[in-house]
Design a protein around this motif. Structure first.
Motif, short mmCIF file in Angstrom:
data_model
loop_
_atom_site.label_atom_id
_atom_site.label_comp_id
_atom_site.label_asym_id
_atom_site.label_seq_id
_atom_site.Cartn_x
_atom_site.Cartn_y
_atom_site.Cartn_z
N ALA A 104 3.53 10.77 13.95
CA ALA A 104 2.46 9.84 13.59
C ALA A 104 2.67 8.48 14.25
CB ALA A 104 2.41 9.67 12.06
N VAL A 105 3.92 8.03 14.27
CA VAL A 105 4.23 6.77 14.93
C VAL A 105 3.98 6.89 16.43
CG1 VAL A 105 6.10 5.17 15.54
CG2 VAL A 105 5.88 5.99 13.19
N TYR A 106 4.36 8.04 17.00
CA TYR A 106 4.17 8.20 18.44
C TYR A 106 2.70 8.14 18.83
CZ TYR A 106 4.01 10.14 23.10
OH TYR A 106 3.75 10.32 24.43
N LYS A 107 1.82 8.68 18.01
CA LYS A 107 0.38 8.61 18.30
C LYS A 107 -0.07 7.16 18.43
CE LYS A 107 -1.02 13.03 16.25
NZ LYS A 107 -1.79 13.68 15.17
N GLN A 108 0.44 6.30 17.53
CA GLN A 108 0.09 4.88 17.61
C GLN A 108 0.74 4.21 18.82
OE1 GLN A 108 1.20 4.02 13.27
NE2 GLN A 108 -0.50 2.60 13.61
N ALA B 20 10.26 6.54 27.74
CA ALA B 20 10.40 5.22 27.10
C ALA B 20 9.56 5.12 25.84
CB ALA B 20 10.02 4.12 28.09
N PHE B 21 8.32 5.58 25.89
CA PHE B 21 7.45 5.47 24.72
C PHE B 21 7.83 6.47 23.63
CE2 PHE B 21 4.70 3.29 27.85
CZ PHE B 21 4.53 2.11 27.15
N ARG B 22 8.33 7.64 24.02
CA ARG B 22 8.86 8.56 23.00
C ARG B 22 10.06 7.93 22.29
NH1 ARG B 22 6.56 13.20 20.76
NH2 ARG B 22 5.06 14.00 22.26
N PHE B 23 10.94 7.31 23.07
CA PHE B 23 12.12 6.65 22.49
C PHE B 23 11.70 5.49 21.60
CE2 PHE B 23 16.05 3.89 23.49
CZ PHE B 23 16.74 4.39 22.39
N ALA B 24 10.71 4.72 22.05
CA ALA B 24 10.23 3.60 21.25
C ALA B 24 9.73 4.07 19.88
CB ALA B 24 9.11 2.87 21.99
N ALA B 25 8.96 5.16 19.87
CA ALA B 25 8.44 5.68 18.60
C ALA B 25 9.57 6.18 17.71
CB ALA B 25 7.44 6.81 18.87
N ALA B 26 10.57 6.81 18.31
CA ALA B 26 11.71 7.31 17.53
C ALA B 26 12.49 6.16 16.91
CB ALA B 26 12.63 8.15 18.42
N LEU B 27 12.60 5.04 17.62
CA LEU B 27 13.31 3.87 17.09
C LEU B 27 12.53 3.20 15.96
CD1 LEU B 27 14.48 2.29 20.46
CD2 LEU B 27 16.00 3.23 18.69
N ILE B 28 11.22 3.15 16.12
CA ILE B 28 10.37 2.52 15.10
C ILE B 28 10.30 3.40 13.84
CG2 ILE B 28 8.00 1.84 14.56
CD1 ILE B 28 7.72 1.09 17.57
N SER B 29 10.25 4.70 14.05
CA SER B 29 10.06 5.65 12.96
C SER B 29 11.17 5.57 11.90
CB SER B 29 10.02 7.07 13.53
OG SER B 29 10.18 8.03 12.53
N ARG B 30 10.80 5.88 10.68
CA ARG B 30 11.77 5.90 9.58
C ARG B 30 12.24 7.31 9.25
NH1 ARG B 30 12.62 1.15 7.20
NH2 ARG B 30 11.16 -0.57 7.62
N GLY B 31 11.92 8.27 10.15
CA GLY B 31 12.45 9.62 9.93
C GLY B 31 11.43 10.71 10.14
N PRO C 87 1.92 -1.94 15.36
CA PRO C 87 2.24 -3.38 15.26
C PRO C 87 3.67 -3.72 15.65
CG PRO C 87 2.12 -2.35 13.08
CD PRO C 87 1.58 -1.36 14.04
N ASP C 88 4.57 -2.73 15.68
CA ASP C 88 5.96 -3.00 16.04
C ASP C 88 6.27 -2.70 17.50
OD1 ASP C 88 6.53 -3.81 13.45
OD2 ASP C 88 7.00 -1.77 12.80
N LEU C 89 5.22 -2.48 18.30
CA LEU C 89 5.39 -2.19 19.73
C LEU C 89 4.84 -3.33 20.56
CD1 LEU C 89 6.03 -0.03 22.03
CD2 LEU C 89 3.58 0.49 21.91
N GLY C 90 5.61 -3.75 21.55
CA GLY C 90 5.13 -4.68 22.56
C GLY C 90 5.25 -4.02 23.92
N VAL C 91 4.28 -4.23 24.79
CA VAL C 91 4.29 -3.62 26.11
C VAL C 91 4.02 -4.69 27.15
CG1 VAL C 91 3.28 -1.89 27.65
CG2 VAL C 91 3.48 -1.42 25.19
#
Length: 389
Positions: A61-65, A45-56, A72-76
């Motif tokens: 880097a996004v996944y580390k956050q 789920a969190f890998r997918f979340a980072a892939a959706l937030i990421s711009r490519g 800031p674009d993740l809610g849990v």
């Protein structure tokens, strides 16, 4: 797909999520990821979340956050309680209407969505019926049946499978550098539960506690043995829970004091005590849940032991989970036979169901071992006449 390399034994799910996160695709606004404990629901789920937030190109880097829960674009939405309360659900639904600050989408992950009672689920249902344009929900649960049908119908479902022990062992060896033999043993004893396998492979105390659990259970013959075993295993679970929570509690307290501008060990001003009290209450709830989770892990280990006994008694030529105890398992299988073994397996399954209903862990274990000691003393004919009532 190197980005997904940590996800074990789920090639179809990885392909589906990688395709959905592509830059030229508009993904479904809600996803339901289901699978047995240890299948990697949350990690995926969190890998997918980072892939959706990421711009490519910034996925890692996004996944580390995302992994640190600081993007800031993740809610849990998660809980240390037995249930997710309605206030927490309302708070997260409010944030769902925020526009993404940095990424393509705002993503909200609900871990343990099966812990939402109906009132809480209905709060989420309204948000799923009228989803904000650039917000995506990811729900995690053991099975689709654990959620309301109205929620299931509004989410795209993705079912995970239990990875093979060989796949889990390979991950531990290649990624974590664990000796191949130790990785194989940990994956087998954890029954392919990825997180537990990592703990057993990397923490000698965790492996020793599991070995003690099996040893205690094998020693139960009388009712007195059973009551002593129950008390001992509660202590094992308490030690396991403390090992998980104590260092985390200390780190959280230190971080909280630092955020309030106070050095470690400093006296807490009266106007700040309420914040520290709230943290301590959360930690106490987490400790309670960790104890119950520890008891459930013990019951899972016991189930693996008594299934080994049952299959051996049936002459099924099983591939034992608890291979290190093969001699004791064979001796118990000869002494109990299939009927007694089946009674005890059923008793463990009943114990897990009782624990899930919130019954006191010590009472759950006492009832289990009372059944084990009684079943061991009864003749097969007595069992068939109701010895397992």
């Amino acid at each position: 797909m190197e980005y997904w390399s940590e996800i074990v034994g789920q090639p179809e799910a990885v392909r589906a999520l990688d395709d959905a996160a592509a830059l030229d695709v508009t993904p479904s606004h809600a996803w339901l990821i289901t699978g047995p404990p240890g299948s990697g629901r949350s990690n995926l789920a969190f890998r997918f979340a980072a892939a959706l937030i990421s711009r490519g190109q910034d996925r890692e880097a996004v996944y580390k956050q995302v992994r640190a829960r600081t993007h800031p674009d993740l809610g849990v939405l998660t809980t240390q309680k037995l249930l997710i309360d309605i206030k927490a659900a309302r708070d997260i639904v409010t944030t769902a209407h925020y526009s993404p600050a940095e990424g393509r989408y705002r993503v909200i992950v609900i871990e343990d969505a099966d812990r939402m009672p109906e009132r809480t689920s209905n709060v989420l249902l309204k948000a799923l019926e009228e989803p904000p344009e650039r917000t995506i929900w990811i729900l995690c649960a053991p099975s689709e049946a654990d959620l309301l049908p109205t929620i299931r119908s509004r989410a795209r479902s993705l079912r995970l499978v239990t990875p093979s022990a060989a796949d889990v062992a390979r991950l531990l060896h290649e990624r974590d550098g664990i000796d191949a033999g130790a990785a194989e043993r940990a994956a087998r004893l954890a029954q392919s539960h990825i997180g537990m396998a990592r703990r057993l492979a990397s923490d000698p105390d965790s492996l020793a506690r599991r070995d003690r659990t099996i040893s205690i259970a094998l020693g139960v013959q009388t009712l007195g043995d059973g009551m002593r075993a129950a008390a001992s295993l509660v202590k094992v679970a308490e030690a396991d829970a403390a090992a998980i929570t104590e260092s985390l509690d200390a780190r959280e307290r230190e971080d909280a004091l630092r955020s309030l501008g106070l050095p470690p060990g400093a006296a807490i001003p009266p106007q700040m005590r309420s914040q520290i009290r709230a943290l301590e209450e959360d930690q106490k709830r987490r400790s309670t849940r960790s104890l119950r989770d520890g008891i459930d892990r013990i019951l899972t280990d016991l189930l693996s032991l008594f299934r080994d006994v049952l299959l051996t008694a049936l002459r099924a030529d099983p591939e034992l989970i608890n291979r290190e105890n093969e001699a004791a398992i064979a001796e118990l299988a000869d002494r109990w036979g299939p009927e007694r073994s089946l009674v005890v397996v059923s008793a463990v399954e009943t114990a897990r169901e009782r624990l899930g209903r919130g019954i006191t862990p010590a009472l759950v274990l006492e009832a289990l071992f009372a059944t084990q000691s009684t079943a061991a003393a009864l003749a097969p004919a007595e069992l068939s006449l109701g010895g397992n009532r």
